[in-house]
Design a protein around this motif. Structure first.
Motif, short mmCIF file in Angstrom:
data_model
loop_
_atom_site.label_atom_id
_atom_site.label_comp_id
_atom_site.label_asym_id
_atom_site.label_seq_id
_atom_site.Cartn_x
_atom_site.Cartn_y
_atom_site.Cartn_z
N GLN A 1 -5.90 0.17 -4.28
CA GLN A 1 -5.58 0.48 -2.88
C GLN A 1 -6.76 0.20 -1.96
O GLN A 1 -6.60 -0.36 -0.87
CB GLN A 1 -5.15 1.95 -2.77
CG GLN A 1 -4.67 2.27 -1.36
CD GLN A 1 -4.28 3.72 -1.20
OE1 GLN A 1 -3.95 4.40 -2.18
NE2 GLN A 1 -4.32 4.20 0.03
N SER B 1 -6.79 -2.16 1.26
CA SER B 1 -7.04 -1.59 2.59
C SER B 1 -8.18 -2.30 3.29
O SER B 1 -8.29 -2.26 4.51
CB SER B 1 -7.33 -0.10 2.47
OG SER B 1 -6.24 0.53 1.88
N VAL C 1 0.84 -1.21 0.00
CA VAL C 1 0.00 0.00 0.00
C VAL C 1 0.87 1.26 0.00
O VAL C 1 0.60 2.21 -0.74
CB VAL C 1 -0.98 0.00 1.20
CG1 VAL C 1 -1.66 1.36 1.35
CG2 VAL C 1 -2.04 -1.08 1.00
#
Ligand SMILES: Nc1nc2c(ncn2[C@@H]2O[C@H](COP(=O)(O)OP(=O)(O)O)[C@@H](O)[C@H]2O)c(=O)[nH]1
Ligand SMILES: [Mg+2]
Length: 447
Positions: A420, A424, A158
């Motif tokens: 992303q 996440s 990330v």
């Protein structure tokens, strides 16, 4: 769910035991506990004392106070180690709830730890997976996840992704500035690196997820080859009826077996044969269904077949079995000549009567299932993680589907944003409440 409530639960398994642990978390934990004990506590100091309710002594034990934020949940936590009697525990819980705490929902302590940033979602899940681990390999892998190894690998990807996005979005924000072609090349290199890291993380997660589910082994064969006898020999108890009458077993008989500390689910089935018997036919159908969900199908043959061929195996498990196949030659105590194996599958000779070959069979099973306690899996994962990683990879593929250029850079930026988000969701830094609810509801109460 309100974080302001004080919650309480028994953290130990229900039933009678020498000791039980009752756990309180929240703003009123300390005052409730000190009232019941009739004394003041210092943080992190075990205090021997009573638990008195309305003048009646309920229990005597050890009190420990963890002052927030230095506690599991990040809030004030008090634990009482008392005697493990169901009535004692119920009375204590009633006494504490009467003083304003409420009973915790399953997983609520871990959920608070997550919401208070003590642990991320992969660590919270690892706690539950450690408790439910069915093998030493799973225990080791869950501990790796719990110490953050999985989360760290996600975080590294990330952060690299964020670095790339920042550079790319700068070009979107200032479109009048020319992009150095060298920059475009660098973006493309960074994309390739991200892809490589994500791909290898997904492979590891896949392996970790495999450890997280109980392995199914199904016993298949014609009637009377010794399937039920093998189940009984492995289980060390007469679970299934054994007779010399073909068609004795009609229903599936499942047994959770502990092999070297590893839990396997063994399923004994009705013998596969053509029959007019309605009940037996239903049993055979169930046997076929069991093969579809099995990790390993053991095909049993006795002295009636001196040669095992591919077509015999196909007759038992179908054309394209997804399970790993092993061949078992049974009754080797009365064998006069060895069985010839004309297939590519391994053959193990056993006797349910003398027990010979059973250890070899167990070793083979553990090896095939990659559950050997020496095997190292980097971390424990869940199906949910594998799905999120696959989705992140999909967005990244989309991002890489055309060469990086100024014209398409905003599409690239959007794909990277989605990549992303998918990542996440694994650690919980971007997660819907519904997902959190469904994850924590599968935890034990008191955890
Ligand atoms: N000698 C010998 N007989 C066995 C062995 N395993 C099973 N049998 C016999 O084979 C018959 C069928 O066994 P069973 O386990 O019911 O077979 P299933 O129909 O495949 O479940 C019974 O008479 C058993 O006693 C073995 O290892 N050695
Ligand atoms: Mg049987």
């Amino acid at each position: 769910m309100s974080l302001s409530d004080t919650i309480v639960a028994s953290a130990t398994a229900p039933g009678r035991g020498a000791i039980s642990v009752i756990r309180l978390s929240g703003g009123n934990s300390l005052s409730i506990a000190e009232t019941l004990a009739g004394k003041a506590f210092s943080p992190r100091l075990a205090t021997f004392g009573n638990l008195v309710s309305d003048g009646i002594l309920i229990d005597t034990g050890i009190w420990i106070y963890f002052k927030g934020p230095n506690s599991f949940t990040g809030e004030d936590v008090v634990e009482f180690q008392g005697h493990g009697g169901p009535v004692v525990i119920q009375t204590i819980l009633r006494t504490i709830t009467a003083r304003g705490a409420r009973l915790a929902n399953p997983g609520e302590f871990s959920q608070r730890a997550f919401l208070n940033d003590k642990i991320d979602l992969t660590q919270a899940e690892a706690i539950s997976d450690l408790i439910n681990a069915t093998s030493l390999s799973a225990v080791k892998a869950a501990n790796h996840s719990l110490s953050g190894e999985f989360a760290n690998r996600v975080h590294t990807i990330v952060s690299n992704l964020i670095r790339l996005r920042t550079q790319i979005e700068a070009h979107i924000d200032f479109p009048d500035e020319d992009i150095d072609p060298q920059n475009l090349l660098e973006f493309s290199d960074q994309l390739k690196n991200l892809h490589h890291d994500l791909q290898s993380l997904k492979l590891a997660a896949n392996e970790g997820a495999q450890l997280n589910r109980a392995s199914n082994v199904v016993l298949i064969g014609e009637p009377n080859v010794g399937k039920s006898s093998l189940l009984n020999a492995l289980a060390n108890e007469p679970l299934a009826i054994v007779t010399n009458i073909p068609g004795t077993t009609r229903d599936l008989i499942r047994h959770d077996l502990l092999l070297d500390g590893i839990e396997l689910r063994i399923t004994d089935t009705a013998g596969i044969r053509a029959t007019e018997d309605v009940i037996e036919n239903e049993g055979i159908q169930r046997a076929r269904n069991a093969i579809e969900t099995a990790d390993i199908a053991l095909c049993l043959f006795d002295e009636r077949h001196d040669t095992v061929t591919e077509s015999l195996i196909t007759r038992l498990v179908g054309d394209t079995p997804s399970a790993t196949i092993g061949i078992i030659r049974t009754k080797n105590d009365i064998q006069t000549h060895p069985t010839k194996n004309h297939t590519t599958y391994p053959l193990i000779e056993i006797s349910a009567v003398t027990g010979s070959g059973l250890n070899q069979l167990k070793d083979w099973l553990l090896n095939e299932l990659n559950l050997n306690s020496n095997a190292e899996t980097p971390f424990l994962a869940r199906e949910r993680h594998v799905i999120q990683l696959a989705s992140a990879l999909n967005y990244l593929h989309q991002a890489m589907s055309q060469p990086v250029s100024l014209e398409t850079i905003d599409l690239l930026a959007e794909d990277l944003r989605l990549t992303q988000n998918a990542l996440s969701e694994i650690t919980g830094s971007f997660t819907s409440d519904d997902l959190l609810g469904s994850i924590f509801s599968t935890f034990c109460i008191g955890k």
